[in-house]
Design a protein around this motif. Sequence first.
Motif, short mmCIF file in Angstrom:
data_model
loop_
_atom_site.label_atom_id
_atom_site.label_comp_id
_atom_site.label_asym_id
_atom_site.label_seq_id
_atom_site.Cartn_x
_atom_site.Cartn_y
_atom_site.Cartn_z
N ARG A 35 0.85 -1.19 0.00
CA ARG A 35 0.00 0.00 0.00
C ARG A 35 0.89 1.24 0.00
O ARG A 35 1.92 1.26 0.67
N ALA A 36 0.50 2.25 -0.76
CA ALA A 36 1.20 3.53 -0.77
C ALA A 36 0.25 4.63 -0.33
O ALA A 36 -0.90 4.67 -0.77
N ILE A 37 0.73 5.49 0.56
CA ILE A 37 -0.01 6.67 1.01
C ILE A 37 0.72 7.88 0.45
O ILE A 37 1.81 8.23 0.91
N VAL A 38 0.13 8.51 -0.56
CA VAL A 38 0.87 9.52 -1.32
C VAL A 38 1.17 10.77 -0.50
O VAL A 38 2.24 11.38 -0.65
N THR A 39 0.26 11.19 0.37
CA THR A 39 0.46 12.43 1.13
C THR A 39 1.69 12.36 2.02
O THR A 39 2.46 13.31 2.11
N SER A 40 1.90 11.22 2.67
CA SER A 40 3.04 11.06 3.57
C SER A 40 4.23 10.38 2.91
O SER A 40 5.30 10.29 3.51
N GLY A 41 4.05 9.88 1.68
CA GLY A 41 5.14 9.17 1.01
C GLY A 41 5.47 7.84 1.66
O GLY A 41 6.61 7.37 1.57
#
Length: 215
Positions: free
Chosen positions: A178-184
């Motif tokens: 999983r990738a969370i774009v806001t926090s990188g």
Amino acid sequence: MKRTVFALVGALFAASALPAFAASSLEVPTAATAPSVDPRADSTTFDPAAVAQLSWDSTSSKAAPEDTTARVSTDGKFLYVRFDATQSERIVSAQPADGRNGDLVWVELQPGGSSATTYRFASSPDGSGAASASSGTAPVFSSSGSTFDGGYTVTMKIPLAGLQSVPSGGTWNVQFGRAIVTSGTQLVWSHDGNVAQAGTMTMPASVGSTGSAPQ
């Protein structure tokens, strides 16, 4: 196939002095009827299923800051995957081109062993999906997504007949991410990073034959 974030993570692990982690494993059950792929349905409707927790933040090498559960099942013709993700950051949905445009969940599969084709199936929270293969062509799969206050759910339906070198039953290399774009941030299931060094899942004998899954 373009180098994925898993390859980058693998390089980081190899270059670091972090201790080695044991790979994770799952035993995938056979569903008499296909589980619900409606992302708005309760998670209990996705049954039977093996459960994987994406508990490792491979970006910062620490416990994951957000909860992510992946559920996996098969009816012998399709692999069904459901991701339930909590998220405190703003949810960003975008077509998952190379995994850089928005929030993302994915599964990487290597049915035929460490030297065989690797398949990657990814989806954004709105259900936009993309598939790739390290050689040949990845099969077309379906994905659906639904956001809610505090997170999102994504479901995938992957045709096993489109995968090469699928053994009859047996053990596959697998990684859930999983990738969370806001926090990188990147979260993974098995701590080893790329699919060749990741976890395994044991498939039922109803899956596979010489070259492909049953039609």
